[in-house]
Design a protein around this motif. Structure first.
Motif, PDB file in Angstrom:
ATOM      1  N   GLY A  72      49.217  38.754  29.757  1.00  0.00           N
ATOM      2  CA  GLY A  72      47.862  38.203  29.689  1.00  0.00           C
ATOM      3  C   GLY A  72      47.369  37.675  31.026  1.00  0.00           C
ATOM      4  O   GLY A  72      46.308  38.076  31.517  1.00  0.00           O
ATOM      5  N   ALA A  73      48.179  36.790  31.633  1.00  0.00           N
ATOM      6  CA  ALA A  73      47.744  36.177  32.900  1.00  0.00           C
ATOM      7  C   ALA A  73      47.645  37.214  34.008  1.00  0.00           C
ATOM      8  O   ALA A  73      46.841  37.070  34.938  1.00  0.00           O
ATOM      9  N   LEU A  74      48.421  38.285  33.904  1.00  0.00           N
ATOM     10  CA  LEU A  74      48.343  39.321  34.943  1.00  0.00           C
ATOM     11  C   LEU A  74      47.062  40.134  34.779  1.00  0.00           C
ATOM     12  O   LEU A  74      46.406  40.484  35.756  1.00  0.00           O
ATOM     13  N   LEU A  75      46.699  40.394  33.511  1.00  0.00           N
ATOM     14  CA  LEU A  75      45.482  41.177  33.273  1.00  0.00           C
ATOM     15  C   LEU A  75      44.243  40.394  33.688  1.00  0.00           C
ATOM     16  O   LEU A  75      43.271  40.960  34.184  1.00  0.00           O
ATOM     17  N   THR A  76      44.277  39.064  33.466  1.00  0.00           N
ATOM     18  CA  THR A  76      43.085  38.260  33.759  1.00  0.00           C
ATOM     19  C   THR A  76      43.151  37.629  35.155  1.00  0.00           C
ATOM     20  O   THR A  76      42.222  36.963  35.579  1.00  0.00           O
ATOM     21  N   SER A  77      44.278  37.844  35.855  1.00  0.00           N
ATOM     22  CA  SER A  77      44.540  37.180  37.139  1.00  0.00           C
ATOM     23  C   SER A  77      44.339  35.672  36.994  1.00  0.00           C
ATOM     24  O   SER A  77      43.819  35.000  37.889  1.00  0.00           O
ATOM     25  N   GLY A  78      44.716  35.158  35.857  1.00  0.00           N
ATOM     26  CA  GLY A  78      44.484  33.735  35.601  1.00  0.00           C
ATOM     27  C   GLY A  78      45.740  33.014  35.158  1.00  0.00           C
ATOM     28  O   GLY A  78      46.856  33.391  35.528  1.00  0.00           O
ATOM     29  N   GLU A  79      45.512  31.987  34.332  1.00  0.00           N
ATOM     30  CA  GLU A  79      46.627  31.130  33.923  1.00  0.00           C
ATOM     31  C   GLU A  79      47.365  31.714  32.719  1.00  0.00           C
ATOM     32  O   GLU A  79      46.779  32.439  31.913  1.00  0.00           O
TER      33      GLU A  79
END
Ligand SMILES: Nc1ncnc2c1ncn2[C@@H]1O[C@H](COP(=O)(O)OP(=O)(O)OP(=O)(O)O)[C@@H](O)[C@H]1O
Length: 378
Positions: free
Chosen positions: A315-322
């Motif tokens: 998830g965080a890799l796809l959104t470049s987020g937390e």
């Protein structure tokens, strides 16, 4: 030597040749190790230092700078006489095979066995047995001139392996051979060495024989440019092949992915990822169980329990987020991890991987939010 001790362990190795008042560095800060039973091929451009490294490992040269342990002996601290003793423990297969022309194949092999305190009967039995295994049973009384290049090389192999050395050094063993004889020779080296659990360090330019290696080390200008563990890569490919998220990847894509994966282990209770942290890698659960906890502001609750064969952290890799959840190891866990950079490359290069990951992410986001809509991933 205990079985867990590396056969070769070199660190911060520098080597220079001096001539006419000038000095040329040929090995530069080389760190290198080999485990018992491992086959390592050293390759690289001409003049990159391959043979120099091989001769240092073989105690044929003295270490100038750095440390070198071979079969448990600190070569960097040994005098010339002790280096000779170490050499006796090593099997050498060199391109110029240095067979004695006046002696038959049998006598050439017998000579190396006579350096040990074996009985005459054992020496005879061992020499004949090895030459027969190498396909020279009919030619044991032939002298080198009466043998082909491939057959001479096989005598040299029999001689190098006769004493069952724990370490075998081979310098371009196929250079003078045609394709077929070269293949036969390396297959024999590989089979006999595996039988005896010997380590092999083999220097070659011959790309056709790279497949016998467990590891391929590439030297460029005296430095190790890459050290690829083929055996480990194959094992990782096998794990990925059995992981649903990777099921539609082509063999080429799997290999590419395996090249970029690292093994990681976690103890029971470890937080593998934490909600709120920036995600830096994807995990493929290989062994063990993890629990996924999500905190929506009203406290943390368990949202999933994952077993081997599952991926997490996408998830965080796809959104470049937390990270949107915390993942805790419920027992000792081993996992493969893929950095964000490699993950992004894999998404770009493989449509099927992209679809599988988006599907997993979509399903999981629904569980967290109860939303029926696909997640925003940009
Ligand atoms: N005895 C020597 N005196 C001076 N220079 C040497 C000597 N032996 C090797 N060299 C130089 O050291 C460098 C590394 O040599 P080395 O033989 O280790 O390279 P290599 O990678 O095995 O090359 P190749 O693939 O051509 O056999 C080369 O530039 C070579 O010319």
């Amino acid at each position: 030597m205990s079985t867990s001790e590396p056969t070769v362990l070199a660190s911060a190795l520098n080597y220079a040749f001096s001539s006419g008042g000038s000095s040329k560095r040929v090995l530069d800060s080389v760190d290198f190790e080999m485990q018992p039973g491992e086959i390592v091929i050293v390759t690289g451009p001409s003049g990159s230092g391959k043979t120099t490294l091989l001769t240092l490992v073989g105690a044929l040269r003295s270490v100038q700078q750095g440390e070198m342990f071979v079969l448990g002996k600190p070569l960097h601290q040994l005098d010339k006489r002790s280096l000779v003793d170490v050499r006796r423990e090593i099997g050498f297969i060199f391109q110029m095979h240095n067979l004695f022309d006046a002696l038959s194949a049998f006598e050439n092999v017998k000579m190396s066995l006579e350096l040990r305190k074996y009985s005459k009967e054992y020496i005879k039995k061992r020499a004949i047995e090895l030459l027969t295994e190498l396909g020279l049973g009919e030619r044991i009384d032939y002298k080198p001139q009466a043998l082909s290049g491939g057959q001479r090389q096989r005598v040299a192999i029999a001689r190098a392996l006769a004493n069952k050395p724990q370490l075998i050094l081979a310098d371009e063993p196929t250079a003078a051979l045609d394709r077929e004889s070269g293949r036969t020779v390396v297959n024999l080296i590989q089979r006999l060495a595996k039988q005896e659990q010997s380590s092999i360090l083999l220097v070659t330019h011959d790309n056709r024989i790279l497949d016998i290696a467990d590891r391929i080390v590439t030297l460029v200008d005296g430095r190790i440019e890459s050290d690829v563990n083929l055996a480990e890569r194959l094992r990782i490919c096998e794990i990925l092949r059995q992981t649903p998220a990777f099921r539609s990847l082509t063999p080429g894509e799997l290999t590419e992915m395996a090249e970029h994966m690292q093994r990681e282990t976690f103890a029971k209770g470890d937080a593998i990822v934490r909600q709120g942290e920036i995600g830096d890698r994807l995990f493929v659960l290989q062994q063990g169980v993890v629990e996924v906890f999500h905190d929506d502001g009203d406290g943390s609750r368990s949202v999933a329990s994952l077993e081997s064969g599952n991926v997490f952290g996408e998830g965080a890799l796809l959104t470049s987020g937390e990270r949107n959840a915390t993942v805790i190891a419920q027992e000792d866990v081993s996992a493969l991890s893929l950095t964000k950079e490699s993950f992004d490359q894999a998404l770009n290069s493989s449509v099927s991987f992209n679809q599988e990951i988006l599907q997993i992410h979509f399903t999981r986001t629904n569980v967290l939010t109860g939303s029926p809509h696909p997640p925003q991933t940009s």
